[in-house]
Write an enzyme that holds these catalytic residues in place. Structure first.
Site: not given
Length: 473
Positions: A235, A269
């Site tokens: 990720e 993120c």
């Protein structure tokens, strides 16, 4: 090259050392992974799912009861205002509870088609020893995504936290031990040495790597696993766009966009990294964003009044300021309200105020890379089609959002957006019941949702035939 013996954590608030931890040495790796492997071989048999569920329940209860102490440490280590940090622990517990609640179904075996004389089924078995490498920006939220399903599935886990938030792994280990998890089923180590981390990944005892962090770090982890067939979950963040259509409530949407861009000082993120606004409302929307920004206060995050704290490091602060400078040099107009963050920025180099930039283009780094800071670069677009094209003009694809009162049109437009999660009138929220996954170079694999267990199990097919007895004479 020698491996450092100690790792020092520098607080972004004071720029002074606050923690020192021993760094994992190469000669310590065999014992680390061997203990994990031995723990796995017994844990999978001695603790059935019901017992693992009870342990996870106690772990989550302990985390919630400890949220104030944990929050104080998170604020001290990475700089998020203390008024917001407890919500990370609360959200972590909610995610964990969701995963716990669906675990019986998610880990259940799958029967084969019925056939006289045969029994067939697929069991879901733990993969073995899981290495979880997780970041500093939301240490507990990113950790729970992998740690809870890994334990519920019956794996052993080795944690490698960011050196910025070393106590996150130590808290997790302590809370699991207090919840009754056997020794060595969860372990942790500290390291800033890429070669040492690569050596751990290359150990045959490691069956899965789950990495959350920078794109560069993810590629290094992937490279370290070359030559092995183990899965590597990545990720890696995003350059997440938002498109504001002409029919929105401008005041409300401006508030939401600012929050989605600068909460946690933009160090998320899935923060909004770039904003496209329909030309018919462009100037009005930019003016409203400036008004909203005036309500934020940059200050010491240990005090309740601050809504923005420092970014994580001096290096990060300098990179953010360089991105803003480059954008202005290439024609962006800086419309940040004067004086609002002046006092806060005097607290130190890591204290970076919100920067609002108008008339941005894709010739600027601030629109094409992940700035990871409190910036709001805005660009005018003439149409829905132009907006979607620009939203997709990125090598990253974690999340994207469209803002409109027209639900039907908004969902139609989202069909053309290239991102793992698409939002309508919302942003920056990984929902636990949905797959959290990145498209393009934002990553590989899935956490959360009903598919969030799949990486932590392997299929075991059973094909049984009844023995045919000899006929009687």
């Amino acid at each position: 090259m020698s491996v450092p013996k100690l790792i020092t954590t520098i607080s972004p608030i004071t720029l002074k050392p606050i923690y020192t931890r021993p760094a994992l040495q190469p000669d310590e790796i065999p014992e680390l992974v061997s203990r994990a492997q031995d723990a796995f071989k017994t844990f999978r048999f001695t603790h059935p799912l019901s017992e693992r569920q009870a342990i996870v329940r106690k772990f989550l209860d302990t985390a919630l009861a400890s949220k104030d102490e944990i929050s104080t440490q998170v604020t001290e280590q990475m700089g998020r205002p203390i008024r917001f940090t407890p919500s990370e622990i609360e959200t972590m517990v909610k995610r964990g509870e969701y995963l716990l609640n669906i675990s019986s179904e998610a880990l259940a075996g799958v029967p084969g088609d019925p056939e006289p004389g045969f029994t067939r089924f697929v069991r879901k078995e733990p993969v073995g020893v899981v290495l979880i490498i997780f970041p500093w920006n939301y240490p507990y939220l990113t950790l729970v995504n992998s740690l809870v399903p890994a334990i519920l599935a019956g794996n052993a886990v080795i944690l490698k936290p960011s050196p910025q938030t070393p106590t996150s792994a130590e808290w997790a280990l302590s809370m699991f031990l207090n919840a009754g998890l056997p020794l060595d089923v969860v372990q942790c180590f500290h390291s800033v040495d890429a070669d040492v981390i690569a050596q751990v990944i290359q150990c045959p005892e490691i069956s899965l790597v789950s990495f959350t962090g920078s794109h560069e770090g993810g590629l290094a982890v992937q490279k370290a696993a070359v030559g092995r067939t183990i899965p590597v979950m990545l990720e890696l963040g995003g350059n997440d766009p938002a498109y504001v259509r002409e029919d929105v409530d401008i005041a409300w949407t401006a508030e939401q966009i600012v929050d989605g861009a600068v909460f946690n000082s933009g160090q998320s993120c899935c923060a909004i990294e770039r904003v496209y606004v329909h030309e018919s409302i462009y100037d009005e929307f930019c003016d409203k964003v400036v008004e909203v920004v005036k309500g934020y206060k940059l200050g010491d995050p240990r005090l309740e009044g601050a809504t923005l704290g420092p970014v994580v490091s001096v290096a990060s602060a300098r990179r953010i300021r360089e991105d803003v400078k480059e954008a202005v040099e290439k024609g962006a107009k800086r419309i940040t309200p004067a004086g609002v963050f002046e006092e806060g920025e005097k607290l130190g180099e890591t204290f970076v105020g919100i920067e609002v930039l108008k008339d941005c283009t894709h010739d600027m780094r601030i629109m094409t890379t992940e700035t990871f800071g409190p910036t709001i670069p805005i660009m005018s677009v003439p149409s829905d089609e132009a907006a979607i094209k620009l939203m997709n003009d990125s090598n990253l694809g974690l999340t994207a959002s469209i803002w409109t009162k027209d639900f039907e049109k908004g969902t139609e437009l989202l069909e053309g957006v290239e991102a793992g999660t698409v939002f309508l009138n919302r942003s920056d929220y990984p929902s636990p019941d949905l797959a959290w996954t990145g498209w393009k170079e934002s990553g590989r694999g899935v956490t959360l949702g009903r598919g969030g267990f799949e990486a932590f199990v392997k299929s075991w097919s059973w094909h049984l035939k009844m023995y045919k007895a000899e006929p009687e004479c």
